[in-house]
Every structure is written in C-alpha cells, then in structure tokens.
Enzyme design. Sequence first.
Site, PDB file in Angstrom:
ATOM      1  N   ARG A 104       0.889  -1.184   0.000  1.00  0.00           N
ATOM      2  CA  ARG A 104       0.000   0.000   0.000  1.00  0.00           C
ATOM      3  C   ARG A 104       0.909   1.211   0.000  1.00  0.00           C
ATOM      4  O   ARG A 104       1.687   1.416   0.940  1.00  0.00           O
ATOM      5  CB  ARG A 104      -0.903  -0.021   1.235  1.00  0.00           C
ATOM      6  CG  ARG A 104      -1.642   1.274   1.459  1.00  0.00           C
ATOM      7  CD  ARG A 104      -2.743   1.171   2.476  1.00  0.00           C
ATOM      8  NE  ARG A 104      -3.892   0.461   1.919  1.00  0.00           N
ATOM      9  CZ  ARG A 104      -5.108   0.474   2.434  1.00  0.00           C
ATOM     10  NH1 ARG A 104      -5.352   1.168   3.537  1.00  0.00           N
ATOM     11  NH2 ARG A 104      -6.094  -0.184   1.884  1.00  0.00           N
ATOM     12  N   HIS A 131      -7.162   0.934  -6.532  1.00  0.00           N
ATOM     13  CA  HIS A 131      -7.376   0.050  -5.375  1.00  0.00           C
ATOM     14  C   HIS A 131      -8.039  -1.238  -5.889  1.00  0.00           C
ATOM     15  O   HIS A 131      -9.186  -1.531  -5.570  1.00  0.00           O
ATOM     16  CB  HIS A 131      -8.264   0.760  -4.346  1.00  0.00           C
ATOM     17  CG  HIS A 131      -8.269   0.098  -3.001  1.00  0.00           C
ATOM     18  ND1 HIS A 131      -7.400  -0.919  -2.656  1.00  0.00           N
ATOM     19  CD2 HIS A 131      -9.055   0.310  -1.902  1.00  0.00           C
ATOM     20  CE1 HIS A 131      -7.646  -1.282  -1.415  1.00  0.00           C
ATOM     21  NE2 HIS A 131      -8.651  -0.570  -0.937  1.00  0.00           N
TER      22      HIS A 131
HETATM   23  N1   CP Z   1     -11.291  -0.623   2.123  1.00  0.00           N
HETATM   24  C1   CP Z   1     -10.018  -0.648   2.574  1.00  0.00           C
HETATM   25  O1   CP Z   1      -9.068  -0.854   1.824  1.00  0.00           O
HETATM   26  O2   CP Z   1      -9.910  -0.469   3.911  1.00  0.00           O
HETATM   27  P1   CP Z   1      -8.568  -0.280   4.731  1.00  0.00           P
HETATM   28  O3   CP Z   1      -8.024   1.088   4.414  1.00  0.00           O
HETATM   29  O4   CP Z   1      -8.990  -0.396   6.170  1.00  0.00           O
HETATM   30  O5   CP Z   1      -7.591  -1.352   4.338  1.00  0.00           O
HETATM   31  N1  NVA Z   2     -10.060   6.450  -1.410  1.00  0.00           N
HETATM   32  C1  NVA Z   2      -9.718   5.980  -0.083  1.00  0.00           C
HETATM   33  C2  NVA Z   2      -9.900   4.498   0.011  1.00  0.00           C
HETATM   34  C3  NVA Z   2      -9.650   3.921   1.365  1.00  0.00           C
HETATM   35  C4  NVA Z   2      -9.776   2.440   1.406  1.00  0.00           C
HETATM   36  C5  NVA Z   2      -8.299   6.385   0.256  1.00  0.00           C
HETATM   37  O1  NVA Z   2      -7.423   6.309  -0.626  1.00  0.00           O
HETATM   38  O2  NVA Z   2      -8.053   6.776   1.388  1.00  0.00           O
END
Ligand code: CP
Ligand code: NVA
Length: 318
Positions: A104, A131
């Site tokens: 991430r 994502h």
């Molecule tokens: N939806 C999602 O990716 O959640 P987190 O940021 O908690 O991993």
């Molecule tokens: N768009 C959001 C998604 C979180 C899972 C972010 O990048 O923070």
Amino acid sequence: MKGKDFLTLSELEPNDLASILPVAARLKKERGKRFGSTALSGKSVALIFEKPSTRTRVSFQVAISELGGHAISLSSNELQLGRGETVEDTGHVLSRYVHGIMARVNRHADLQRLAASSSVPVINGLSDLYHPVQILADLLTLQEHKKKLKGLKVAWVGDGDNVCNSWMFGAALTGIDFVAATPKGYEPPEEVVTQAERMAREHGGSVAVVSDPGKAASGADCVITDTFVSMGLEEEKQKRIAAFIPEYQVNKPLMARAKKDAIFQHCLPAHRGEEVTADVMDGPQSVIFDEAENRLHTTKALLCFLMLGRRDYAALTP
Ligand code: CP
Ligand code: NVA
C-alpha cells in the site's frame, strides 16, 4: 493475465475474473473446512504499508494464514525503505525471501518500480491511483446480491478517486454499465477513463463520467461512494467538503432514483454525514459488511491465482 503483477485490475482478462470470483465464492462457502488450507503451504508474503489500513491488513493476514502460508506485515518505516534504501533494492531483496508482495503506497509509480524490480508477484493494496483488490470484493458482493454482473448499472457518486478508477476497469471487464458522477475538478483522470472506455468496447461494458448524481443513480442496480478525503489529502478536507456536500452526498432521495432493489456499497472507512448519510449506510439497502467480508475471500482467490501453478489453481476451481 498480462504479466505477474496485480496493480490496476487492467492486467486481467475477463476470463481471469470469471475464474477468480467463483474460486472466492467456493473458498467463502467452505471456510473453516480443509479446502484450500494448504494452498500456500511453505510460502511467505510480505505486506508493506505506507498508509494505515484495517481491512487490507487484516484480510490479507487472515487469508494467508488460512491458506497455510506466512504473512509478514511491515510498515515502510520498519524497513530500510524508510531510511532511503531504494524501492528497487527492496524489491530485489524481498524477492529472495518471499513468494509474493502486497504494498500500500503513496505513489503508484513506486509500486510500478517495486513490481519491475521484484521477481515475485506484486499486489497493489491501494495507491493514490488504484485500489484493485477492493473491486474484486465489490464485484463478488454485487454478484451475490444480483446473481449476475453483465448488464447491471453501477452508479458511482463522489470523488473520482483510486477506488473509482479501479471500478471503471472492473466494470469494463464484466459487462457492467458504470456511470460516475463527480464534481467539476474531481473527475477521474482522463487517461484512466480512456483506457477503461477502450477495455469496455472490447469486453462489452461501458463507462461514463457525468456531473449530475441523479442522472448517474437513475435506474442503477448499485450505488457506490467513497470518502471525499482520501488518505494523504487531509489538508484539502474543508475545500473538498464544500465541493461535494450537499450535491454529491448519497442520501435517501438519491437512493430513491435507483432501482427499488438497488444495493449500496462503500469500501470503508466511511464518514456518516459526509459522503453518505447514516440512514443509507446503516439502512436495508446497504451491503457494506458483506463487502468488507468479501475482501477476505477474494484476497484468498487472488493470492492463489497469482502464486500457484496452473494445476494447483485449477484444483480450487469449482
Ligand atoms: N477498504 C479498505 O481498503 O480499507 P482499509 O483502508 O482499512 O484497508
Ligand atoms: N479512497 C480511499 C480508500 C480507502 C480504502 C483512500 O485512498 O483513502
């Protein structure tokens, strides 16, 4: 499948998705039984986080553990990466230890560098641009509730962000008609829309970006939103709230524009009273916790798809 990595979802062919989702559904149904419990036996996966995470972190760790593998969860500050070791050296070194990497990251370009320097599959656990693991869960959830994907209308209302970008690719691959309603200045990047349109033409779905949330929601089978303030954009919060609320908030009147049996999805974390009202979020059309649960099952299927040989993966296929 194009290449070894899962960075945007556009690497997949429709056939790949048509294989991953049923494997995920089977792993879900047979959770707790022996099915799949040794699939990743002897394999380790590094999970690298430059940003916070609840669902991605826990679902990957549990998925790997339930598949008989070993997960190593690391914040970038715990790695020499945080002290200036290059992404490339990190990719080369980790590839000598582990069989897969999930990361991430703040900048999508760093993920591409990591993938290019790693010999093992690299999975995007969220970047500023995409994502994709979230969309696997969203598609499974949609399929569970609507018994199909092709021909459904999905309305995205809110920010043209990383989740929206990956959704456009997911829709294009599955024959979904996807309409995003975003305020001016918050549209998804043009190059992503163009790529999604090209994929949609090839595979039968469609993608459109409009400015009217009512138009997007009209007749939709599923309405989706996400936070207006993605991680890393906290300084823009006030400006964004002013641009999005009230017009781009998912509330009961907006849901009433969708089909009667439409469902509401949100990748979470959510902010009740901002991108969605509490009555929708916690109402009868909301499937948010099925969606969150499905992160686990789809992650398991994805890990098997990317990390197992053809024959071992075929054994998981229903
Ligand atoms: N939806 C999602 O990716 O959640 P987190 O940021 O908690 O991993
Ligand atoms: N768009 C959001 C998604 C979180 C899972 C972010 O990048 O923070």
